[in-house]
Write a protein that holds these residues in place. Structure first.
Motif, PDB file in Angstrom:
ATOM      1  N   MET A  34      -0.173 -15.997  19.945  1.00 54.59           N
ATOM      2  CA  MET A  34       1.091 -16.163  20.385  1.00 54.59           C
ATOM      3  C   MET A  34       2.142 -16.982  19.972  1.00 54.59           C
ATOM      4  O   MET A  34       1.785 -18.260  19.628  1.00 54.59           O
ATOM      5  N   PRO A  38       7.126 -17.573  23.774  1.00 56.98           N
ATOM      6  CA  PRO A  38       6.508 -16.912  24.875  1.00 56.98           C
ATOM      7  C   PRO A  38       5.288 -18.109  25.445  1.00 56.98           C
ATOM      8  O   PRO A  38       4.754 -17.823  26.471  1.00 56.98           O
ATOM      9  N   ARG A 107       6.211 -13.520  27.677  1.00 57.33           N
ATOM     10  CA  ARG A 107       7.005 -12.511  26.909  1.00 57.33           C
ATOM     11  C   ARG A 107       8.072 -11.939  27.413  1.00 57.33           C
ATOM     12  O   ARG A 107       9.402 -11.835  26.862  1.00 57.33           O
TER      13      ARG A 107
END
Length: 381
Positions: A34, A38, A107
């Protein structure tokens, strides 16, 4: 916002930023799947973590906070404990149970922000002048052009929310002086002096950076919504270190003032009192060794007196031609120091271009202007 509280770096965070000069150790684990943006927004929604906990985690992991969203409960708990997060066991359980939902929310939110030209800067992407501060931001949300945050010089023009008519004129005089040079205006998008500075800057072609005392999704005060949009549309930036939906608080505005002072090469205190909110910016400027100029005119209040007590401060009589020329010389010298070209008549050229678009100018008018310019050249040779 008027508040006599002394600026307190500890109200923002107490330690030097890791990855920004405080020796964060290289991770023994591979980079998280990630990305930072986000991940930050996902963790911001994690129950039990809170703003301070999130800030401490970024302090511990830097851009690698996404590691906390991977399926490794033992490592997550160990990281939370290392960062001294309160109720680490409970937070780790919450992350384990809600991981997928948090990731999806993070996200989605970063995508919504991107649709509005809002960028989230990670610790390593924060501009050097702010990254070097002992109490600099952990991250920054930037609406507009983030590149303007790394393109000095910068001059902050700050002051009271309840200015006098002369205070408004003094602010315009400062910004018009800036407008002749490749300088970026920094202010806080509050009513009064801040809004006036931004409005004149946009009108005269000066790039703007506006620091907010609340989240990037919040428009406050409502009256500044229009000028905020014009700042973005004209190539400037609106910036916040708070989470997108954070509502304004008094201490947020005080902390915001340190970013105005920290980014700037010179801080101009246009009008206010030594006990008002603008005094915080003056004190932060002194802490960071930023030169400060206090404007002196009838009814200006005693803010200039506070500026005069600072080692890096001076007072300028803004409506005195000699004072205005002195300010012009400082601004020109600032541009020269950072390697930017200077042209004291750049604003005149800007206004001429605007007049040519708005009027049906005959050739004879241009010939008269040319003749006048020739006389000026002869007088200065």
């Amino acid at each position: 916002m008027s508040d006599s509280t002394q600026p307190n770096a500890n109200a923002v965070h107490q330690d030097t930023l890791p990855g920004l000069g405080a020796g964060r150790k290289e991770s023994l684990h591979p980079a998280p799947e990630m990305p930072f943006g986000p991940s930050l927004l996902a963790l911001a929604k994690a129950p039990g973590l809170g703003q301070k906990g999130l800030s401490d985690l970024v302090g511990c992991l830097g851009r690698d906070i996404g590691l906390l969203l991977e399926d490794d409960h033992i490592r997550t708990l160990a990281t939370l404990q290392t960062a001294k997060i309160a109720n680490a066991h409970r937070v780790a359980e919450n992350l384990a149970q809600g991981r997928k939902d948090l990731i999806e929310k993070g996200r989605q939110e970063i995508e919504r922000l991107a649709e509005r030209t809002i960028t989230l800067l990670s610790p390593e992407e924060i501009p050097p002048r702010l990254r070097a501060l002992p109490d600099g931001p952990r991250w920054l949300f930037v609406q507009g052009n983030p590149e303007v945050l790394d393109d000095p010089p910068y001059i902050a023009v700050v002051g009271t929310r309840q200015p006098s008519q002369l205070g408004m004129k003094a602010t315009e005089a400062v910004v018009r002086t800036m407008a002749a040079y490749p300088i970026t205006l920094v202010s806080g998008l509050a009513n009064g002096i801040d809004a006036a500075a931004h409005q004149v800057a946009v009108r005269d072609g000066v790039t703007n950076v506006a620091f907010l005392g609340h989240g990037i999704n919040v428009v406050f005060p409502a009256e500044t919504g229009g000028i905020r949009q014009r700042i973005v549309e004209s190539g400037g930036a609106v910036v916040s270190e708070y989470l997108p939906d954070d509502h304004y608080k008094r201490h947020f505005f005080v902390a915001r003032n340190r970013l105005q002072a920290g980014l700037s090469n010179i801080v101009v205190a246009a009008e206010g009192t030594a006990s008002g909110g603008t005094a915080h910016t003056v004190r932060f400027a002194a802490r960071y060794q930023r030169p400060t100029v206090g404007l002196q005119f009838d009814g200006a209040g005693n803010l200039a007196e506070l500026v005069a007590t600072q080692d890096t401060g001076e007072v300028v009589k803004i409506f005195d031609p000699a004072g205005r020329r002195h300010l012009d010389q400082r601004f020109r010298a600032l541009c020269t120091d950072v390697g930017k070209p200077t042209n004291g008549l750049a604003l005149v050229q800007h206004l001429l271009d605007r007049e040519m678009k708005l009027r049906d100018i005959p050739r004879t008018d241009l010939e008269q202007l040319t003749a006048r310019l020739r006389r000026l050249i002869e007088e200065t040779s």
